[in-house]
Design a protein around this motif. Structure first.
Motif, PDB file in Angstrom:
ATOM      1  N   ILE A  54      37.606  39.810  32.647  1.00 10.56           N
ATOM      2  CA  ILE A  54      38.432  39.829  34.055  1.00 10.56           C
ATOM      3  C   ILE A  54      37.519  40.016  35.345  1.00 10.56           C
ATOM      4  CG2 ILE A  54      40.469  40.761  35.327  1.00 10.56           C
ATOM      5  CD1 ILE A  54      41.738  40.922  32.456  1.00 10.56           C
ATOM      6  N   THR A  55      36.838  41.369  35.109  1.00 11.87           N
ATOM      7  CA  THR A  55      36.228  41.860  36.341  1.00 11.87           C
ATOM      8  C   THR A  55      34.928  40.574  36.599  1.00 11.87           C
ATOM      9  OG1 THR A  55      34.724  43.236  34.908  1.00 11.87           O
ATOM     10  CG2 THR A  55      36.758  44.140  35.821  1.00 11.87           C
ATOM     11  N   GLU A  56      34.342  40.276  35.548  1.00 12.11           N
ATOM     12  CA  GLU A  56      33.310  39.426  35.972  1.00 12.11           C
ATOM     13  C   GLU A  56      33.892  37.843  36.509  1.00 12.11           C
ATOM     14  OE1 GLU A  56      29.727  37.111  35.624  1.00 12.11           O
ATOM     15  OE2 GLU A  56      30.133  39.269  35.767  1.00 12.11           O
ATOM     16  N   ALA A  57      35.201  37.643  36.050  1.00 16.24           N
ATOM     17  CA  ALA A  57      35.591  36.548  36.594  1.00 16.24           C
ATOM     18  C   ALA A  57      35.940  36.755  38.164  1.00 16.24           C
ATOM     19  CB  ALA A  57      37.009  36.108  35.793  1.00 16.24           C
ATOM     20  N   MET A  58      36.546  37.913  38.288  1.00 16.29           N
ATOM     21  CA  MET A  58      36.723  38.321  39.651  1.00 16.29           C
ATOM     22  C   MET A  58      35.503  38.318  40.547  1.00 16.29           C
ATOM     23  SD  MET A  58      39.558  41.111  39.053  1.00 16.29           S
ATOM     24  CE  MET A  58      40.093  41.746  40.847  1.00 16.29           C
ATOM     25  N   ARG A  59      34.534  38.936  39.928  1.00 14.66           N
ATOM     26  CA  ARG A  59      33.011  38.950  40.635  1.00 14.66           C
ATOM     27  C   ARG A  59      32.719  37.376  40.897  1.00 14.66           C
ATOM     28  NH1 ARG A  59      28.287  37.547  40.399  1.00 14.66           N
ATOM     29  NH2 ARG A  59      28.395  36.520  38.398  1.00 14.66           N
ATOM     30  N   MET A  60      32.772  36.421  40.321  1.00 19.88           N
ATOM     31  CA  MET A  60      32.210  35.164  40.451  1.00 19.88           C
ATOM     32  C   MET A  60      33.395  34.343  41.648  1.00 19.88           C
ATOM     33  SD  MET A  60      31.788  33.723  36.631  1.00 19.88           S
ATOM     34  CE  MET A  60      31.372  32.109  37.050  1.00 19.88           C
ATOM     35  N   VAL A  61      34.751  34.880  41.562  1.00 20.81           N
ATOM     36  CA  VAL A  61      35.539  34.230  42.626  1.00 20.81           C
ATOM     37  C   VAL A  61      35.081  34.981  44.169  1.00 20.81           C
ATOM     38  CG1 VAL A  61      37.934  34.384  43.566  1.00 20.81           C
ATOM     39  CG2 VAL A  61      37.575  33.955  41.096  1.00 20.81           C
ATOM     40  N   SER A  62      34.659  36.457  44.097  1.00 18.44           N
ATOM     41  CA  SER A  62      34.374  36.871  45.170  1.00 18.44           C
ATOM     42  C   SER A  62      32.971  36.558  45.779  1.00 18.44           C
ATOM     43  CB  SER A  62      34.311  38.358  45.037  1.00 18.44           C
ATOM     44  OG  SER A  62      35.307  39.063  44.975  1.00 18.44           O
ATOM     45  N   ALA A  63      32.163  36.015  44.910  1.00 15.25           N
ATOM     46  CA  ALA A  63      30.920  35.227  45.318  1.00 15.25           C
ATOM     47  C   ALA A  63      30.838  33.892  46.081  1.00 15.25           C
ATOM     48  CB  ALA A  63      29.974  35.359  43.988  1.00 15.25           C
ATOM     49  N   SER A  64      32.046  33.224  45.385  1.00 17.14           N
ATOM     50  CA  SER A  64      32.557  32.044  45.842  1.00 17.14           C
ATOM     51  C   SER A  64      32.947  32.227  47.465  1.00 17.14           C
ATOM     52  CB  SER A  64      33.121  31.034  44.857  1.00 17.14           C
ATOM     53  OG  SER A  64      33.643  30.016  45.409  1.00 17.14           O
ATOM     54  N   LYS A  65      33.865  33.039  47.736  1.00 22.16           N
ATOM     55  CA  LYS A  65      34.427  33.125  48.725  1.00 22.16           C
ATOM     56  C   LYS A  65      33.321  33.756  49.942  1.00 22.16           C
ATOM     57  CE  LYS A  65      39.072  34.076  46.988  1.00 22.16           C
ATOM     58  NZ  LYS A  65      40.143  34.718  46.877  1.00 22.16           N
ATOM     59  N   LEU A  66      32.382  34.554  49.408  1.00 24.49           N
ATOM     60  CA  LEU A  66      31.470  35.245  50.294  1.00 24.49           C
ATOM     61  C   LEU A  66      30.459  34.089  50.837  1.00 24.49           C
ATOM     62  CD1 LEU A  66      29.597  37.496  51.219  1.00 24.49           C
ATOM     63  CD2 LEU A  66      28.591  37.577  49.093  1.00 24.49           C
ATOM     64  N   ASN A  67      30.247  33.090  50.017  1.00 26.86           N
ATOM     65  CA  ASN A  67      29.347  31.890  50.191  1.00 26.86           C
ATOM     66  C   ASN A  67      30.012  31.017  51.303  1.00 26.86           C
ATOM     67  OD1 ASN A  67      27.273  32.436  48.618  1.00 26.86           O
ATOM     68  ND2 ASN A  67      28.088  31.503  46.952  1.00 26.86           N
ATOM     69  N   GLN A  68      31.400  30.796  51.022  1.00 28.30           N
ATOM     70  CA  GLN A  68      32.083  29.980  51.961  1.00 28.30           C
ATOM     71  C   GLN A  68      32.259  30.900  53.492  1.00 28.30           C
ATOM     72  OE1 GLN A  68      36.018  28.466  50.409  1.00 28.30           O
ATOM     73  NE2 GLN A  68      35.475  29.119  48.623  1.00 28.30           N
ATOM     74  N   THR A  69      32.626  32.034  53.528  1.00 27.46           N
ATOM     75  CA  THR A  69      32.608  32.601  54.837  1.00 27.46           C
ATOM     76  C   THR A  69      31.258  32.919  55.493  1.00 27.46           C
ATOM     77  OG1 THR A  69      32.487  34.880  53.582  1.00 27.46           O
ATOM     78  CG2 THR A  69      34.598  34.215  54.239  1.00 27.46           C
ATOM     79  N   GLU A  70      30.158  32.925  54.774  1.00 27.06           N
ATOM     80  CA  GLU A  70      28.975  33.240  55.319  1.00 27.06           C
ATOM     81  C   GLU A  70      28.356  31.757  55.956  1.00 27.06           C
ATOM     82  OE1 GLU A  70      26.166  36.387  52.948  1.00 27.06           O
ATOM     83  OE2 GLU A  70      26.239  34.298  51.876  1.00 27.06           O
ATOM     84  N   ASP A  71      28.474  30.731  55.316  1.00 20.60           N
ATOM     85  CA  ASP A  71      28.510  29.167  55.902  1.00 20.60           C
ATOM     86  C   ASP A  71      29.277  28.966  57.053  1.00 20.60           C
ATOM     87  OD1 ASP A  71      26.706  28.940  53.806  1.00 20.60           O
ATOM     88  OD2 ASP A  71      28.197  27.652  52.759  1.00 20.60           O
ATOM     89  N   ARG A  72      30.523  29.759  57.008  1.00 18.31           N
ATOM     90  CA  ARG A  72      31.539  29.422  58.205  1.00 18.31           C
ATOM     91  C   ARG A  72      31.019  30.358  59.353  1.00 18.31           C
ATOM     92  NH1 ARG A  72      37.687  28.553  57.177  1.00 18.31           N
ATOM     93  NH2 ARG A  72      36.565  26.586  56.074  1.00 18.31           N
ATOM     94  N   ASP A  73      30.422  31.348  59.047  1.00 16.59           N
ATOM     95  CA  ASP A  73      30.064  32.158  59.932  1.00 16.59           C
ATOM     96  C   ASP A  73      28.756  31.794  60.745  1.00 16.59           C
ATOM     97  OD1 ASP A  73      30.187  34.845  61.264  1.00 16.59           O
ATOM     98  OD2 ASP A  73      28.625  35.763  60.257  1.00 16.59           O
ATOM     99  N   LYS A  74      28.007  31.021  60.238  1.00 19.29           N
ATOM    100  CA  LYS A  74      26.526  30.422  60.676  1.00 19.29           C
ATOM    101  C   LYS A  74      27.072  29.453  61.806  1.00 19.29           C
ATOM    102  CE  LYS A  74      23.630  31.105  56.720  1.00 19.29           C
ATOM    103  NZ  LYS A  74      22.878  30.509  55.615  1.00 19.29           N
ATOM    104  N   GLY A  75      28.016  28.734  61.262  1.00 24.41           N
ATOM    105  CA  GLY A  75      28.406  27.790  62.291  1.00 24.41           C
ATOM    106  C   GLY A  75      29.247  28.300  63.538  1.00 24.41           C
TER     107      GLY A  75
END
Length: 317
Positions: free
Chosen positions: A21-42
């Motif tokens: 469960i915690t590994e799945a939550m880590r992967m979800v957070s990593a995915s959201k982190l990538n999305q917000t980082e990309d949006r932050d650059k723009g």
């Protein structure tokens, strides 16, 4: 099978499931982190361009006005009402002389499992509130995130606005009601200055708490250099600079506050990812330790059974 072995097996199965469960939550957070980082650059590129444009427009008007009055240009002593008259433009950039109340737009999370993210925000803010009250200023909080809002209300902090449930990858349209409310409150005199307090994302392993003054807008580059750059670019402005600034300044304030919320969400995802990675690693270590105990218990059981068999054989001789 002895009860102790059954208990160990159940514990191992339970910890393994928790680790998944915690590994799945880590992967979800990593995915959201990538999305917000990309949006932050723009967002950063856009905000920098708007900031430069506003700085050049204001500088051009200020320099021309002060030269007509034969006054030396000193950003600290500029009275923008002399340049732009009464209205939104001057209100948005002119520091108020008598500060009676300070607003703090505080960004926290809506949930736990994010390490020390929320506790760091709350701890820093309570110290800031004490300092502000010591200066004789009323404290008014605009809370984004239920964790911070609930804590502040329980501790008798004046929460004048609350917004919960901001999405993990917020859009500008989603946070527009928040930033528009903050700007309206400032212009209507609910508070005399506004600070945005949030956790700045440095990288996936570290973050830093930030307090930035958002209103009035004071981080503009006002001076002769910017005014000359404005003239070199030969802007064609319609209908006139003041009306353009009346639109651009609120838009810049909105985008800056949105950027802070986006940055805070990025830091929250990074903190969640790190916390879940730590939890997954701990689960693996615990499984390893429990497996070692299980093997030792099995070995002890086998040794006991062999001893009993040998003792029984010796007794028959």
């Amino acid at each position: 099978m002895p009860a102790s072995l059954l208990e160990l097996k159940k514990k191992i199965a339970s910890v393994k499931q928790t680790g998944k469960i915690t590994e799945a939550m880590r992967m979800v957070s990593a995915s959201k982190l990538n999305q917000t980082e990309d949006r932050d650059k723009g967002y950063t590129i856009y905000n920098n361009h708007v900031r430069k444009t506003i700085s050049r427009l204001i500088s051009s008007q200020v320099v021309d006005s002060l030269r007509e009055q034969d006054v030396a240009i000193d950003k600290r002593n500029i009275d923008y009402t002399d340049v732009f008259g009464l209205g939104i433009t001057a209100d948005m950039i002119q520091p108020r002389k008598n500060i009676k109340s300070t607003g703090f737009l505080v960004v926290s999370g809506d949930r736990g499992l994010v390490g020390s993210y929320n506790s760091n925000v709350i701890k820093n803010m309570m110290g800031i509130f004490e300092d502000e009250r010591a200066q004789g200023h009323d404290v008014k909080v605009l809370a984004v995130g239920s964790v911070g809002a609930q804590f502040f209300k329980k501790n008798n902090v004046n929460v004048v606005y609350e917004k919960n449930g901001v999405s993990d990858v917020p859009t500008f349209d989603e946070v527009l009601p928040i930033v528009s409310t903050a700007i309206k409150m400032f212009l209507n005199g609910v508070f005399d200055q506004l600070y945005v307090c949030y956790t700045h994302h440095v990288n996936s392993l570290s973050s830093a708490f930030r307090v930035e003054k958002m209103l009035p807008i004071v981080d503009l580059d006002i001076g002769v250099k910017e005014a000359e750059a404005h003239r070199e670019l030969e802007y064609d402005i319609e209908p006139d600079p003041n009306r353009v600034l009346m639109k651009l300044l609120p838009q810049y304030a909105r985008s800056t506050i949105y950027g802070a919320i986006l940055d805070a969400k990025t830091a929250e995802h990074a903190s969640s990812m790190t916390a879940m990675q730590s939890a997954t690693d701990n689960a693996k270590d615990l499984v390893s330790n429990l497996t070692t105990k299980l093997n030792r218990a099995r070995q002890a059981q086998i040794t006991t059974e062999i001893t009993e068999i040998i003792s029984g054989a010796n007794a028959l001789e």
